[in-house]
Design a protein around this motif. Structure first.
Motif, mmCIF file in Angstrom:
data_model
loop_
_atom_site.group_PDB
_atom_site.id
_atom_site.type_symbol
_atom_site.label_atom_id
_atom_site.label_comp_id
_atom_site.label_asym_id
_atom_site.label_seq_id
_atom_site.Cartn_x
_atom_site.Cartn_y
_atom_site.Cartn_z
ATOM 1 N N LEU A 79 2.945 11.430 0.386
ATOM 2 C CA LEU A 79 3.146 10.148 -0.305
ATOM 3 C C LEU A 79 3.471 10.330 -1.777
ATOM 4 C CD1 LEU A 79 0.463 7.771 1.246
ATOM 5 C CD2 LEU A 79 2.889 7.962 1.733
ATOM 6 N N LYS A 80 3.232 11.522 -2.314
ATOM 7 C CA LYS A 80 3.535 11.744 -3.735
ATOM 8 C C LYS A 80 5.045 11.611 -3.930
ATOM 9 C CE LYS A 80 2.793 15.189 -7.388
ATOM 10 N NZ LYS A 80 2.870 14.183 -8.445
ATOM 11 N N CYS A 81 5.395 10.778 -4.893
ATOM 12 C CA CYS A 81 6.827 10.546 -5.114
ATOM 13 C C CYS A 81 7.063 10.203 -6.585
ATOM 14 C CB CYS A 81 7.331 9.406 -4.231
ATOM 15 S SG CYS A 81 6.588 7.812 -4.588
ATOM 16 N N ASN A 82 8.295 10.299 -6.988
ATOM 17 C CA ASN A 82 8.624 9.912 -8.351
ATOM 18 C C ASN A 82 9.167 8.502 -8.437
ATOM 19 O OD1 ASN A 82 8.614 12.968 -8.635
ATOM 20 N ND2 ASN A 82 8.714 12.195 -10.738
ATOM 21 N N PHE A 83 9.721 8.053 -7.322
ATOM 22 C CA PHE A 83 10.290 6.709 -7.311
ATOM 23 C C PHE A 83 9.865 5.988 -6.044
ATOM 24 C CE2 PHE A 83 14.150 4.511 -5.435
ATOM 25 C CZ PHE A 83 13.827 3.262 -5.971
ATOM 26 N N VAL A 84 9.406 4.751 -6.192
ATOM 27 C CA VAL A 84 9.089 3.932 -5.023
ATOM 28 C C VAL A 84 9.750 2.562 -5.172
ATOM 29 C CG1 VAL A 84 6.886 3.125 -6.017
ATOM 30 C CG2 VAL A 84 7.258 2.967 -3.553
ATOM 31 N N LYS A 85 10.356 2.116 -4.076
ATOM 32 C CA LYS A 85 10.785 0.705 -4.012
ATOM 33 C C LYS A 85 9.555 -0.033 -3.524
ATOM 34 C CE LYS A 85 11.825 -1.969 -1.146
ATOM 35 N NZ LYS A 85 11.087 -3.178 -0.643
ATOM 36 N N VAL A 86 8.999 -0.867 -4.371
ATOM 37 C CA VAL A 86 7.719 -1.527 -4.089
ATOM 38 C C VAL A 86 7.833 -2.389 -2.817
ATOM 39 C CG1 VAL A 86 6.118 -3.285 -4.973
ATOM 40 C CG2 VAL A 86 7.011 -1.512 -6.495
ATOM 41 N N PRO A 87 6.834 -2.273 -1.906
ATOM 42 C CA PRO A 87 6.923 -3.039 -0.658
ATOM 43 C C PRO A 87 6.793 -4.547 -0.862
ATOM 44 C CG PRO A 87 4.827 -1.857 -0.790
ATOM 45 C CD PRO A 87 5.656 -1.391 -1.943
ATOM 46 N N HIS A 88 7.394 -5.269 0.058
ATOM 47 C CA HIS A 88 7.293 -6.732 0.164
ATOM 48 C C HIS A 88 7.414 -7.445 -1.181
ATOM 49 C CE1 HIS A 88 5.308 -10.545 1.926
ATOM 50 N NE2 HIS A 88 6.594 -10.492 2.230
ATOM 51 N N HIS A 89 8.414 -7.021 -1.943
ATOM 52 C CA HIS A 89 8.774 -7.712 -3.187
ATOM 53 C C HIS A 89 7.581 -7.817 -4.168
ATOM 54 C CE1 HIS A 89 12.061 -8.755 -0.487
ATOM 55 N NE2 HIS A 89 11.168 -9.252 0.322
ATOM 56 N N GLY A 90 6.626 -6.906 -4.000
ATOM 57 C CA GLY A 90 5.469 -6.918 -4.904
ATOM 58 C C GLY A 90 4.496 -8.043 -4.627
ATOM 59 N N SER A 91 4.415 -8.498 -3.378
ATOM 60 C CA SER A 91 3.500 -9.597 -3.059
ATOM 61 C C SER A 91 2.051 -9.113 -3.098
ATOM 62 C CB SER A 91 3.797 -10.163 -1.673
ATOM 63 O OG SER A 91 3.209 -9.346 -0.671
ATOM 64 N N MET A 92 1.113 -10.045 -2.963
ATOM 65 C CA MET A 92 -0.302 -9.678 -2.993
ATOM 66 C C MET A 92 -0.668 -8.812 -1.787
ATOM 67 S SD MET A 92 -2.359 -13.126 -1.933
ATOM 68 C CE MET A 92 -1.258 -14.456 -2.365
ATOM 69 N N HIS A 93 0.148 -8.848 -0.740
ATOM 70 C CA HIS A 93 -0.115 -8.049 0.458
ATOM 71 C C HIS A 93 0.722 -6.772 0.490
ATOM 72 C CE1 HIS A 93 -2.497 -11.248 2.142
ATOM 73 N NE2 HIS A 93 -1.517 -12.101 1.952
ATOM 74 N N SER A 94 1.364 -6.429 -0.600
ATOM 75 C CA SER A 94 2.340 -5.337 -0.536
ATOM 76 C C SER A 94 1.689 -3.969 -0.311
ATOM 77 C CB SER A 94 3.206 -5.330 -1.784
ATOM 78 O OG SER A 94 2.425 -5.297 -2.953
ATOM 79 N N ALA A 95 0.978 -3.460 -1.296
ATOM 80 C CA ALA A 95 0.305 -2.164 -1.125
ATOM 81 C C ALA A 95 -0.891 -2.128 -2.065
ATOM 82 C CB ALA A 95 1.250 -1.001 -1.438
ATOM 83 N N PRO A 96 -2.022 -1.629 -1.600
ATOM 84 C CA PRO A 96 -3.195 -1.564 -2.470
ATOM 85 C C PRO A 96 -3.072 -0.452 -3.511
ATOM 86 C CG PRO A 96 -3.711 -0.666 -0.302
ATOM 87 C CD PRO A 96 -2.301 -1.164 -0.236
ATOM 88 N N LEU A 97 -3.931 -0.533 -4.517
ATOM 89 C CA LEU A 97 -3.929 0.449 -5.604
ATOM 90 C C LEU A 97 -4.036 1.872 -5.063
ATOM 91 C CD1 LEU A 97 -4.179 1.360 -8.550
ATOM 92 C CD2 LEU A 97 -6.619 0.786 -8.435
ATOM 93 N N ASP A 98 -4.854 2.058 -4.015
ATOM 94 C CA ASP A 98 -5.061 3.404 -3.462
ATOM 95 C C ASP A 98 -3.733 4.069 -3.075
ATOM 96 O OD1 ASP A 98 -7.017 1.329 -2.811
ATOM 97 O OD2 ASP A 98 -8.274 3.027 -2.190
ATOM 98 N N ILE A 99 -2.813 3.267 -2.584
ATOM 99 C CA ILE A 99 -1.521 3.830 -2.170
ATOM 100 C C ILE A 99 -0.763 4.331 -3.397
ATOM 101 C CG2 ILE A 99 0.707 3.292 -1.100
ATOM 102 C CD1 ILE A 99 -1.669 3.451 0.848
ATOM 103 N N TYR A 100 -0.758 3.527 -4.447
ATOM 104 C CA TYR A 100 -0.051 3.970 -5.661
ATOM 105 C C TYR A 100 -0.737 5.191 -6.282
ATOM 106 C CZ TYR A 100 2.543 -0.368 -5.263
ATOM 107 O OH TYR A 100 3.347 -1.370 -4.798
ATOM 108 N N GLU A 101 -2.070 5.278 -6.115
ATOM 109 C CA GLU A 101 -2.769 6.466 -6.632
ATOM 110 C C GLU A 101 -2.357 7.716 -5.859
ATOM 111 O OE1 GLU A 101 -6.794 4.519 -8.598
ATOM 112 O OE2 GLU A 101 -6.888 5.289 -6.551
ATOM 113 N N LYS A 102 -2.079 7.547 -4.597
ATOM 114 C CA LYS A 102 -1.595 8.698 -3.812
ATOM 115 C C LYS A 102 -0.130 9.001 -4.161
ATOM 116 C CE LYS A 102 -4.613 8.613 0.233
ATOM 117 N NZ LYS A 102 -5.764 7.970 -0.438
ATOM 118 N N MET A 103 0.628 7.951 -4.385
ATOM 119 C CA MET A 103 2.054 8.152 -4.685
ATOM 120 C C MET A 103 2.282 8.733 -6.081
ATOM 121 S SD MET A 103 3.883 4.717 -3.305
ATOM 122 C CE MET A 103 4.188 4.408 -1.579
ATOM 123 N N GLU A 104 1.487 8.269 -7.038
ATOM 124 C CA GLU A 104 1.675 8.653 -8.451
ATOM 125 C C GLU A 104 3.130 8.489 -8.901
ATOM 126 O OE1 GLU A 104 -0.190 12.468 -9.447
ATOM 127 O OE2 GLU A 104 -1.109 12.413 -7.454
#
Lengths: 363, 133
Positions: free
Chosen positions: A239-264
């Motif tokens: 999941l570590k990546c430099n670029f992410v297209k944020v899921p579901h247009h950045g809605s409240m249901h898109s992705a939790p903080l934990d996912i972004y912490e894994k992605m960095e």
């Protein structure tokens, strides 16, 4: 951003088109060594006219073949597939493969796509987690939908967003198939080399919590600690990546903080047009796209953020401090990923129904 | 499925619409897909090519009945619900719809996605894409 650098033949380029409240991404692959041409893949298409005109402009700057390598419909909601039927009907664009999530939605547009796929005999693949495709030095790995989710689309209430195809692009320094066929180079695990490779981008469709829970299960981040030896030798965080297209247009249901912490991620792009929701039951009024919770999660991750509508653009200043761009305008977003190197990005100035005046050849 | 086609192609307002719940965006916001029945179609069943291109309409809960005219309760709508709305009648065959016929003197709403015939049509459409004969 530092001074612009030219886009080289070996660079992988993502174009996140500003189409209002929809997703529309053109993946511009590096020049094919055998044909000497670049080529495109499409990940969702909301606006056919803009997509076709944009590709035409792009070809004027960097020649590419017209036939698409693939069209990926991440999931069959209208804001992701509205322009796909016309792409399929155009013989020049008709793709080698169509990637489908397998979720059978009932909208006319999706049924029409199915009819065209059948009548034009387009090779159609029902995609799920684990599938890999190789394009020169670019490896595409499908992270979702999980087979477990896919097998219960019709029974236990998996919703359309959680059927989204999530794609991971890794742009290697060397030939990816050769790397995959060798486990070790001397004493160095190639998985370790891969882990250090920064050229990773993740496109997420509209995947929500259920989907992310399976992704982190199937692609775990394995960590060393100072006290314990690792349980496995290969330390991989897919999941570590430099670029992410944020899921579901950045809605409240898109992705939790934990996912972004894994992605960095260093950089996140949000394709959205703002909509305000009022909940009478909860006596709440809030912005939906992007939602405050997604913006906070991205802030915590430290990522720079660009939105196609220009509502919440955050970039780092010379001191590295994350600052909101109060003058941000709408526009398509371009991300350049050189092989094995960190990406760089920029934003154009096109309105949602127009193409940009110029497609840059330096970013 | 064969459609009865009129020889005259006089233009008229759409008499029947196919309305599908595309995405429930929030408790109070839903995006629907609305398709108009093609002008020269007077009998149809579940086939997709009798409908014009679908357009997306984002509707707020408090304007829902007035904008779309569907009496189905807002909070019971689910993604994938398909409604026929407008001037049509159901021609039954063995207790289930044998076809829908345009009738300017009738007006109604019918939820069709739970009929076996509709599900069979979608299943066959989907399977045919992957089948290699």
């Amino acid at each position: 951003m530092p001074d612009a650098k030219p886009i080289n033949d070996e660079d992988l380029v993502f174009h996140i088109l500003n189409v209002g409240d929809g997703d529309n991404i053109i993946v511009e692959f590096p020049k094919d060594v055998s044909t000497g041409e670049r080529f495109y893949g499409i990940v969702d298409c909301y606006d056919y006219d803009k997509t076709a005109d944009y590709m035409e402009l792009c070809r004027n700057v960097r020649p590419a073949r017209k036939q698409l390598e693939f069209i990926c419909a991440t999931h069959p909601h209208k804001d992701h597939i509205d322009g796909i039927d016309e792409l399929l009907l155009n013989e020049e664009y008709r793709p080698k493969e169509f990637w489908d999530s397998g979720f059978r939605h009932n909208i006319q547009r999706y049924h029409n796509i199915l009819k065209i796929l059948k009548s034009k005999d387009v090779s159609t693949i029902r995609v799920s987690s684990g599938l890999e495709r190789y394009y020169g030095k670019v490896q595409v790995t499908i992270l979702a939908p999980s087979v477990a989710l896919r097998n219960r689309y019709g029974t236990y209430g998996v919703d359309v967003n959680n059927a989204s195809i999530v794609l991971r692009f890794e742009h290697h320094r060397g030939d990816v198939m050769t790397m995959r066929s060798m486990e070790y180079l001397g004493d160095v695990s190639l998985e370790l080399v891969r882990d250090a490779n920064p050229a990773v981008a993740i496109l997420t469709g509209d995947a929500e919590f259920d989907s992310w829970s399976y992704i982190v299960d199937e692609y775990p981040r394995l960590e060393k600690t100072s006290k314990h030896k690792p349980l496995v030798k290969k330390m991989v965080n897919y999941l570590k990546c430099n670029f992410v297209k944020v899921p579901h247009h950045g809605s409240m249901h898109s992705a939790p903080l934990d996912i972004y912490e894994k992605m960095e991620p260093e950089f996140a792009a949000v394709s959205a047009r703002q909509e305000v929701s009022e909940s009478r039951k909860k006596n709440l009024e809030r912005n939906m796209f992007p939602h405050e919770s997604a913006l906070i999660a991205l802030e915590e991750s430290g990522a720079e953020v660009l939105t196609t509508e220009g509502s919440h653009d955050f970039l780092k200043d010379a001191t590295g401090k994350r600052v909101r761009d109060a003058n941000a305008k709408p526009g398509s977003i371009i991300v350049v990923v050189p092989p094995g190197q960190k990406p760089r990005w920029t934003k154009l100035d096109d309105e949602e129904s127009k193409v940009p005046n110029v497609i840059p050849n330096s970013i | 499925m064969k459609n009865r086609v009129s020889r005259s192609e006089s233009s008229r307002a759409p008499l029947v619409q196919r309305i599908t719940v595309d995405e429930i965006l929030a408790e109070d916001i839903i995006r629907f897909e609305v398709c108009d029945l093609k002008e020269n179609v007077f009998e149809f069943l579940y086939e997709i090519d009798v409908w014009g291109s679908g357009r997306g309409i984002v509707v707020k809960g408090d304007a829902y009945e007035m904008e779309l005219g569907i009496p189905h309760p807002w909070d019971q709508l689910e993604e994938g619900d398909v409604f026929l709305l407008g001037c049509f009648e159901v021609v039954e065959k063995e207790g289930v719809p044998g076809c829908f016929r345009v009738n300017p003197h009738r007006r109604g709403v019918l939820k069709i996605d739970e009929y076996d015939g509709f599900r069979d049509y979608v299943r066959e459409l989907y399977s045919s894409v992957f089948r290699r004969d």
